[in-house]
Write a protein that holds these residues in place. Sequence first.
Motif, mmCIF file in Angstrom:
data_model
loop_
_atom_site.group_PDB
_atom_site.id
_atom_site.type_symbol
_atom_site.label_atom_id
_atom_site.label_comp_id
_atom_site.label_asym_id
_atom_site.label_seq_id
_atom_site.Cartn_x
_atom_site.Cartn_y
_atom_site.Cartn_z
ATOM 1 N N ILE A 159 -7.831 -0.781 -57.054
ATOM 2 C CA ILE A 159 -7.141 -0.708 -55.776
ATOM 3 C C ILE A 159 -6.273 -1.949 -55.589
ATOM 4 O O ILE A 159 -6.697 -3.069 -55.870
ATOM 5 C CB ILE A 159 -8.149 -0.591 -54.616
ATOM 6 N N PHE A 160 -5.056 -1.730 -55.094
ATOM 7 C CA PHE A 160 -4.108 -2.809 -54.846
ATOM 8 C C PHE A 160 -3.542 -2.645 -53.436
ATOM 9 O O PHE A 160 -3.242 -1.522 -53.012
ATOM 10 C CB PHE A 160 -2.960 -2.770 -55.858
ATOM 11 N N ARG A 161 -3.411 -3.758 -52.733
ATOM 12 C CA ARG A 161 -2.771 -3.692 -51.420
ATOM 13 C C ARG A 161 -1.266 -3.803 -51.618
ATOM 14 O O ARG A 161 -0.775 -4.666 -52.346
ATOM 15 C CB ARG A 161 -3.270 -4.799 -50.498
ATOM 16 N N LEU A 162 -0.548 -2.917 -50.929
ATOM 17 C CA LEU A 162 0.908 -2.845 -51.054
ATOM 18 C C LEU A 162 1.526 -3.100 -49.683
ATOM 19 O O LEU A 162 1.422 -2.262 -48.780
ATOM 20 C CB LEU A 162 1.320 -1.470 -51.586
ATOM 21 N N GLY A 163 2.133 -4.280 -49.524
ATOM 22 C CA GLY A 163 2.638 -4.645 -48.219
ATOM 23 C C GLY A 163 1.498 -4.769 -47.234
ATOM 24 O O GLY A 163 0.352 -5.039 -47.611
ATOM 25 N N SER A 164 1.775 -4.554 -45.956
ATOM 26 C CA SER A 164 0.715 -4.677 -44.935
ATOM 27 C C SER A 164 0.103 -3.338 -44.558
ATOM 28 O O SER A 164 -0.973 -3.304 -43.953
ATOM 29 C CB SER A 164 1.292 -5.339 -43.674
ATOM 30 N N ASP A 165 0.757 -2.236 -44.942
ATOM 31 C CA ASP A 165 0.343 -0.942 -44.415
ATOM 32 C C ASP A 165 -0.112 0.063 -45.466
ATOM 33 O O ASP A 165 -0.513 1.171 -45.118
ATOM 34 C CB ASP A 165 1.499 -0.307 -43.625
ATOM 35 N N LEU A 166 -0.049 -0.306 -46.759
ATOM 36 C CA LEU A 166 -0.322 0.664 -47.808
ATOM 37 C C LEU A 166 -1.279 0.104 -48.852
ATOM 38 O O LEU A 166 -1.465 -1.107 -48.964
ATOM 39 C CB LEU A 166 0.981 1.097 -48.506
ATOM 40 N N SER A 167 -1.869 0.997 -49.632
ATOM 41 C CA SER A 167 -2.657 0.598 -50.794
ATOM 42 C C SER A 167 -2.343 1.555 -51.937
ATOM 43 O O SER A 167 -1.928 2.697 -51.714
ATOM 44 C CB SER A 167 -4.162 0.616 -50.482
ATOM 45 N N VAL A 168 -2.562 1.080 -53.152
ATOM 46 C CA VAL A 168 -2.353 1.897 -54.345
ATOM 47 C C VAL A 168 -3.702 2.072 -55.026
ATOM 48 O O VAL A 168 -4.436 1.099 -55.214
ATOM 49 C CB VAL A 168 -1.359 1.244 -55.316
ATOM 50 N N ARG A 169 -4.041 3.319 -55.402
ATOM 51 C CA ARG A 169 -5.310 3.594 -56.076
ATOM 52 C C ARG A 169 -5.017 4.267 -57.414
ATOM 53 O O ARG A 169 -4.314 5.276 -57.479
ATOM 54 C CB ARG A 169 -6.196 4.511 -55.236
ATOM 55 N N LEU A 170 -5.593 3.688 -58.458
ATOM 56 C CA LEU A 170 -5.448 4.265 -59.792
ATOM 57 C C LEU A 170 -6.842 4.525 -60.367
ATOM 58 O O LEU A 170 -7.629 3.576 -60.526
ATOM 59 C CB LEU A 170 -4.680 3.321 -60.729
ATOM 60 N N PRO A 171 -7.196 5.773 -60.644
ATOM 61 C CA PRO A 171 -8.500 6.047 -61.242
ATOM 62 C C PRO A 171 -8.688 5.268 -62.540
ATOM 63 O O PRO A 171 -7.772 5.181 -63.368
ATOM 64 C CB PRO A 171 -8.451 7.562 -61.494
#
Length: 300
Positions: free
Chosen positions: A47-59
């Motif tokens: 899991i990565f935080r993207l900016g202040s409002d989003l996150s990225v999830r990679l299995p």
Amino acid sequence: MTADGWDGSSGLVIDTLLVRELLVAQFPRWAALPLEPVDSSGLVNAIFRLGSDLSVRLPLRPSTTDMVQREQAKLAALAPFLPVAIPSVEAIGSPTGAYPGEWSIHRWLSGTTPSPDTLAHPRVLAADLAVFVDALRRVDLPDRTPAYPGERRTRASMVSMDSSTREAIAELDGLIDARAALASWEESLAAPYDGREVWVHSDLTPGNLLVSAEGRLTAVLDFETCGVGDPSCDLFPAWHLLPANVHDEFRTALDVDDATWLRGRGRVLSQAVIVLRHHRDTNPALASYALHAIGRVLGQ
């Protein structure tokens, strides 16, 4: 943070460089936002935080099936029925040569992960958790996906967990009180079940919960194993998080009978000993959670 997919056997490294490349290629409108890894002991997603409002999830085990799309549909269907925020999928990324599976961008949910040692208002949190579980149980949707989708239907059965649980207990003898653990497991295994199924999250452990500064439940995460199953699947907070002196209140709020309580306790013990068996030397955070849960189950 880096995450080695396929249990470290693939050589795939999931890091900020890879995620940035995926964003540039597929979602350039978000590619320039700040990107940082989220420290997590989870075994399913990086899991990565993207900016202040989003996150990225990679299995961590990339898949070209429609797993992410199914999760998106399930989350959208459940959200209107639930009293707290749950993940919402903003976009789904396609497989590439660098990352051979679907991945997703989610709306960031605020709050902090609760710790059993620092709960400011455990009774308030117990009440909030009971309201969430009750609301989920009352969901009535035409698509009654079984809990633990993609696995054998019997995965939800206590009997199907018996051999792996016993093996883990035996291997952990000396690290835990194996005799007490086996007695507890056998008591839970003998608890009757009438086959009634309701919607369950099935992994309400601290890492999948977020709370406010005031200790209120603000969000529930990770619905991958959510579906219909034994109501005991959602009693995990009693042993993972809540102190014993609020168990009765939690049980009463959910109208939990003795047999269901015993099955819930057994599910916690089974998951914890299996996690501890496989990750005691590789994932200290998970091992610590598991030891805590085992101690609570055994009354230590």
